[in-house]
Write a protein that holds these residues in place. Sequence first.
Motif, PDB file in Angstrom:
ATOM      1  N   PHE A  95       0.843  -1.200   0.000  1.00 22.42           N
ATOM      2  CA  PHE A  95       0.000   0.000   0.000  1.00 22.42           C
ATOM      3  C   PHE A  95       0.875   1.245   0.000  1.00 22.42           C
ATOM      4  O   PHE A  95       0.696   2.171  -0.811  1.00 22.42           O
ATOM      5  N   ARG A  96       1.853   1.274   0.894  1.00 25.42           N
ATOM      6  CA  ARG A  96       2.745   2.424   1.003  1.00 25.42           C
ATOM      7  C   ARG A  96       3.561   2.613  -0.271  1.00 25.42           C
ATOM      8  O   ARG A  96       3.757   3.749  -0.737  1.00 25.42           O
ATOM      9  N   ALA A  97       4.027   1.517  -0.856  1.00 31.41           N
ATOM     10  CA  ALA A  97       4.825   1.610  -2.080  1.00 31.41           C
ATOM     11  C   ALA A  97       3.997   2.181  -3.231  1.00 31.41           C
ATOM     12  O   ALA A  97       4.489   3.006  -4.021  1.00 31.41           O
ATOM     13  N   ILE A  98       2.752   1.746  -3.332  1.00 25.77           N
ATOM     14  CA  ILE A  98       1.867   2.263  -4.387  1.00 25.77           C
ATOM     15  C   ILE A  98       1.672   3.766  -4.220  1.00 25.77           C
ATOM     16  O   ILE A  98       1.777   4.543  -5.184  1.00 25.77           O
ATOM     17  N   LEU A  99       1.403   4.180  -2.991  1.00 28.86           N
ATOM     18  CA  LEU A  99       1.140   5.604  -2.754  1.00 28.86           C
ATOM     19  C   LEU A  99       2.419   6.442  -2.821  1.00 28.86           C
ATOM     20  O   LEU A  99       2.353   7.633  -3.121  1.00 28.86           O
ATOM     21  N   ASN A 100       3.574   5.836  -2.554  1.00 28.64           N
ATOM     22  CA  ASN A 100       4.830   6.554  -2.771  1.00 28.64           C
ATOM     23  C   ASN A 100       4.985   6.907  -4.245  1.00 28.64           C
ATOM     24  O   ASN A 100       5.442   8.007  -4.600  1.00 28.64           O
ATOM     25  N   THR A 101       4.611   5.953  -5.107  1.00 27.31           N
ATOM     26  CA  THR A 101       4.672   6.210  -6.543  1.00 27.31           C
ATOM     27  C   THR A 101       3.678   7.290  -6.941  1.00 27.31           C
ATOM     28  O   THR A 101       3.957   8.122  -7.816  1.00 27.31           O
ATOM     29  N   ALA A 102       2.510   7.282  -6.285  1.00 23.95           N
ATOM     30  CA  ALA A 102       1.508   8.319  -6.568  1.00 23.95           C
ATOM     31  C   ALA A 102       2.050   9.702  -6.196  1.00 23.95           C
ATOM     32  O   ALA A 102       1.764  10.688  -6.876  1.00 23.95           O
ATOM     33  N   VAL A 103       2.831   9.776  -5.129  1.00 21.51           N
ATOM     34  CA  VAL A 103       3.471  11.040  -4.758  1.00 21.51           C
ATOM     35  C   VAL A 103       4.463  11.442  -5.844  1.00 21.51           C
ATOM     36  O   VAL A 103       4.498  12.600  -6.281  1.00 21.51           O
ATOM     37  N   ASP A 104       5.271  10.480  -6.290  1.00 21.48           N
ATOM     38  CA  ASP A 104       6.248  10.768  -7.348  1.00 21.48           C
ATOM     39  C   ASP A 104       5.556  11.208  -8.631  1.00 21.48           C
ATOM     40  O   ASP A 104       6.093  12.041  -9.380  1.00 21.48           O
ATOM     41  N   ASP A 105       4.381  10.648  -8.891  1.00 22.41           N
ATOM     42  CA  ASP A 105       3.624  11.009 -10.097  1.00 22.41           C
ATOM     43  C   ASP A 105       2.844  12.310  -9.917  1.00 22.41           C
ATOM     44  O   ASP A 105       2.104  12.711 -10.827  1.00 22.41           O
ATOM     45  N   GLU A 106       2.992  12.918  -8.740  1.00 23.89           N
ATOM     46  CA  GLU A 106       2.341  14.186  -8.415  1.00 23.89           C
ATOM     47  C   GLU A 106       0.820  14.090  -8.446  1.00 23.89           C
ATOM     48  O   GLU A 106       0.118  15.047  -8.780  1.00 23.89           O
ATOM     49  N   LEU A 107       0.309  12.915  -8.075  1.00 26.14           N
ATOM     50  CA  LEU A 107      -1.139  12.737  -7.964  1.00 26.14           C
ATOM     51  C   LEU A 107      -1.617  13.078  -6.554  1.00 26.14           C
ATOM     52  O   LEU A 107      -2.767  13.468  -6.358  1.00 26.14           O
ATOM     53  N   ILE A 108      -0.739  12.894  -5.568  1.00 26.97           N
ATOM     54  CA  ILE A 108      -1.025  13.298  -4.194  1.00 26.97           C
ATOM     55  C   ILE A 108       0.229  13.968  -3.641  1.00 26.97           C
ATOM     56  O   ILE A 108       1.341  13.741  -4.127  1.00 26.97           O
ATOM     57  N   ARG A 109       0.050  14.819  -2.650  1.00 30.13           N
ATOM     58  CA  ARG A 109       1.191  15.563  -2.104  1.00 30.13           C
ATOM     59  C   ARG A 109       1.943  14.757  -1.044  1.00 30.13           C
ATOM     60  O   ARG A 109       3.154  14.922  -0.889  1.00 30.13           O
ATOM     61  N   ARG A 110       1.214  13.925  -0.300  1.00 26.00           N
ATOM     62  CA  ARG A 110       1.804  13.266   0.867  1.00 26.00           C
ATOM     63  C   ARG A 110       1.252  11.855   0.985  1.00 26.00           C
ATOM     64  O   ARG A 110       0.065  11.624   0.778  1.00 26.00           O
ATOM     65  N   ASN A 111       2.109  10.934   1.293  1.00 23.94           N
ATOM     66  CA  ASN A 111       1.677   9.546   1.465  1.00 23.94           C
ATOM     67  C   ASN A 111       0.982   9.390   2.810  1.00 23.94           C
ATOM     68  O   ASN A 111       1.587   9.669   3.858  1.00 23.94           O
ATOM     69  N   PRO A 112      -0.262   8.931   2.821  1.00 26.31           N
ATOM     70  CA  PRO A 112      -0.992   8.773   4.095  1.00 26.31           C
ATOM     71  C   PRO A 112      -0.576   7.536   4.888  1.00 26.31           C
ATOM     72  O   PRO A 112      -1.020   7.358   6.029  1.00 26.31           O
ATOM     73  N   CYS A 113       0.249   6.683   4.306  1.00 17.78           N
ATOM     74  CA  CYS A 113       0.711   5.490   5.036  1.00 17.78           C
ATOM     75  C   CYS A 113       1.826   5.921   5.980  1.00 17.78           C
ATOM     76  O   CYS A 113       3.022   5.792   5.682  1.00 17.78           O
ATOM     77  N   ARG A 114       1.425   6.449   7.132  1.00 15.41           N
ATOM     78  CA  ARG A 114       2.366   6.988   8.108  1.00 15.41           C
ATOM     79  C   ARG A 114       2.037   6.430   9.497  1.00 15.41           C
ATOM     80  O   ARG A 114       2.135   7.128  10.511  1.00 15.41           O
ATOM     81  N   VAL A 115       1.646   5.160   9.540  1.00 17.72           N
ATOM     82  CA  VAL A 115       1.279   4.513  10.794  1.00 17.72           C
ATOM     83  C   VAL A 115       2.529   3.904  11.414  1.00 17.72           C
ATOM     84  O   VAL A 115       3.117   2.969  10.856  1.00 17.72           O
ATOM     85  N   LYS A 116       2.949   4.400  12.530  1.00 17.27           N
ATOM     86  CA  LYS A 116       4.179   3.955  13.169  1.00 17.27           C
ATOM     87  C   LYS A 116       4.113   2.471  13.525  1.00 17.27           C
ATOM     88  O   LYS A 116       3.144   2.002  14.137  1.00 17.27           O
TER      89      LYS A 116
END
Length: 327
Positions: A95-116
Amino acid sequence: MALSHIEADITRGQWAEPDAGKVQFGEYAAVWLEDRKLAGRTRERHESVVRLHLVPTFGTRPLSSITTAQVRAWRTSRLAAGVGEPTVVKAYQIFRAILNTAVDDELIRRNPCRVKGADSYDVPERPVLTVAEVYGVAGAIAARYRLLVLLTAFTGLRFGELASLRRRDIDTTKAALTVRRSQAEMQTGKLLDKAPKSDAGVRPVAFPSELMPDVERHLAHFAGPGQDGHVFLGPQGGQLRRSNFRDDWIKARTEAGVTAPVHFHDLRHTGNTLAASGASLRELMTRMGHSTPRAALIYQHMVNGRDREIADRLGAMIRTTRGEVDS
C-alpha cells in the motif's frame, strides 16, 4: 485570493492539478502492478494482496481522499478480522509503495501510510533441532527424502534451491554443491525455475563429508537420470513439491519424538544456527545466499577455504552425536 494561493503553491513547488488525485486507488494500483518488474511468484503474491486486502476498502476511493486515519482504521480492522500479522504488514508495505509512486507522479502531495510500526512485526523465535533430532527425523522419513532433510539441516539451503538441484550441481570429490537456481510454484500449480533474488544467491556450498554415503546412495537410487536430472523427485518420479512430502514430514517428526511444531523450513534455521558457531558475518551471509547482513545478523554471525571449515565443523558435530547415539 484563490489565485494567490495557487501562485504561492507553485512557488513552493506544492501545487498539483486539482483533478490529479481523483484517480481511484483500484485503477492506479492495477497500473502500478503492471508497470512493476516482478518475478512470477512475487507478482502473484502482490496481486493477491492488493485484490484481497486493499481493493475491498480503498478500490473506489480517489487517491487524494485516503487519509492516515483511514489507513490506521483499515489496519486495525484487518487484524481484528483474524488476518495474520505478516499478511497485514505485507499489505501495508505494498500500500505504502503504491502511494509513494503516486506522490512521485504528483497525484497526491503526501503519502498517508504513516502509521508507526505498521511495516514490521516481531518474528517469533523458531525452534532449532539438535543434530540427534535431525538424524532422528531423517531416519524416520521415507528413504527418498532422507538426504533432503540432511542437506537442508547441514547446508541451510532453501526448499526451492534443493528442489531445483541437478546432478551436475553436486561435486562428490569436494563434498560441495552449487546453487544456480530456485524452484517456484505458481498458484496454478505450475513449477518453474527462477534465478536467485540476487547475485549472492548463486553460490557454492560445502557440506559435511560425513553426508557423502547418503549423497551417493541417494544419487544411485532416487535422483533423475543424466547430469541434468533432478536430485530430488516426488514419489511418482515427478518434480518435487512441498505437498509431495508434507505428510511424510509430519509423520517422521512425530515418530522421531520431536514434540515442538517444527516446520520443514526450520531445518534451514537449524543449519544456519549450527553454522554460525565460529563463522564471520560475511561467511555466513555467503553460505546463506544473502547480499545484505540483515538475515545473517539474526544468527549473530565465503571464502572457499572457510566455507569448507564451516562444513567440517558441522561434520564434527555429526560424528560426536552419532557416536553418542551409537553407544
